[in-house]
Design an enzyme around this catalytic site. Structure first.
Site, PDB file in Angstrom:
ATOM      1  N   HIS A 271      -6.003   3.827  -0.002  1.00 19.64           N
ATOM      2  CA  HIS A 271      -5.352   2.788  -1.004  1.00 19.64           C
ATOM      3  C   HIS A 271      -3.170   3.042  -1.108  1.00 19.64           C
ATOM      4  O   HIS A 271      -3.342   4.191  -0.981  1.00 19.64           O
ATOM      5  CB  HIS A 271      -5.107   3.246  -2.730  1.00 19.64           C
ATOM      6  CG  HIS A 271      -4.749   1.976  -3.629  1.00 19.64           C
ATOM      7  ND1 HIS A 271      -3.645   1.925  -4.291  1.00 19.64           N
ATOM      8  CD2 HIS A 271      -4.440   0.223  -3.431  1.00 19.64           C
ATOM      9  CE1 HIS A 271      -2.676   0.968  -4.841  1.00 19.64           C
ATOM     10  NE2 HIS A 271      -3.127  -0.152  -3.998  1.00 19.64           N
ATOM     11  N   SER A 272      -2.761   1.912  -0.563  1.00 23.22           N
ATOM     12  CA  SER A 272      -1.272   2.127  -0.294  1.00 23.22           C
ATOM     13  C   SER A 272      -1.150   3.400   0.565  1.00 23.22           C
ATOM     14  O   SER A 272      -1.087   3.171   1.513  1.00 23.22           O
ATOM     15  CB  SER A 272      -0.740   2.478  -1.512  1.00 23.22           C
ATOM     16  OG  SER A 272       0.545   1.975  -1.250  1.00 23.22           O
TER      17      SER A 272
END
Length: 224
Positions: free
Chosen positions: A76-77
């Site tokens: 994520h991210s």
């Protein structure tokens, strides 16, 4: 049965996946969501020498210590910087990559190359550690904000400055899925994804594992 290895983004810790983990385990899969060095149960290890290479080593250690194979590696991210490096070094253990509203680097790029505005965060911090950004990452429900708040901690500058290194051909051979969080609006222009990669959109904020865990879990199961 697949094994999902869920890697959180900057400022977060492994608990941010707590709403997604049971949905994947109920479907019969093994799920691990470790905290990276400097976060969660490893917050005491936070220091100026912690960087992207540290976090890549964290994930590689989980793969080897748990002897994981057939892994769906989810980043994520900021963890979009981590997953290609891990997959490139352990391609025999990784069967799929999922980038969840994540950075998509080329070999040799840093977070500053992928998202140049992060230099402003470094400048504003004036230190080796960057506090979490305001706005709680697209999380607006007050109850969700209070749930997320204890999971957020400072991120070392070195994480944004170190370049990632990986064999692009090796990583390109691993099936990829990209989940783009687009809020209430249609998708916006992003970095190109590799040819053949699947791209799905979620109409929710950046921290979709908090705001739309069921929808994210459904996509992760499709990606497996």
């Amino acid at each position: 049965m697949k094994t999902f290895l869920l890697i959180h983004g900057a400022w977060h810790d492994g608990r941010v996946w707590d709403r997604v983990v049971p949905l994947l385990t109920e479907a019969g899969h093994r799920v691990l969501a470790p905290s990276l060095t400097g976060h969660g149960d490893r917050a005491h290890l936070l220091g100026p020498d912690v960087g992207l290479d540290t976090h890549i080593a964290d994930v590689l250690a989980v793969l080897t210590e748990e002897d994981l194979t057939d892994v769906i590696l989810v980043g994520h991210s900021y963890a979009g910087m981590i997953v290609p490096a891990v997959a490139g070094r352990a391609p025999d253990r990784v069967s799929g990559l999922v980038y969840v509203d994540a950075m998509v680097p080329a070999d040799g790029e840093s977070v500053l190359d992928v998202m140049p505005f992060t230099q402003h965060l470094i400048d504003a911090a004036g230190s080796w550690r960057i506090p979490p950004m305001d706005g709680f990452f697209g999380v607006t429900d007050p109850a969700d904000v209070e749930w997320l708040r204890p999971m957020l901690s400072d991120e070392p500058v070195r994480c944004f400055q170190q370049p990632v290194r990986f064999d692009e051909a090796v990583v390109a051979a691993i099936p990829q899925t990209h989940v783009h969080c687009v809020g209430d609006a249609p998708g916006v222009a992003r970095r190109p994804v590799p040819p053949g990669a699947r791209v799905w959109e979620l109409r929710t904020g950046h921290d979709c594992m908090v705001t739309a865990p069921e929808e994210l879990a459904e996509l992760l199961l499709k990606a497996s």
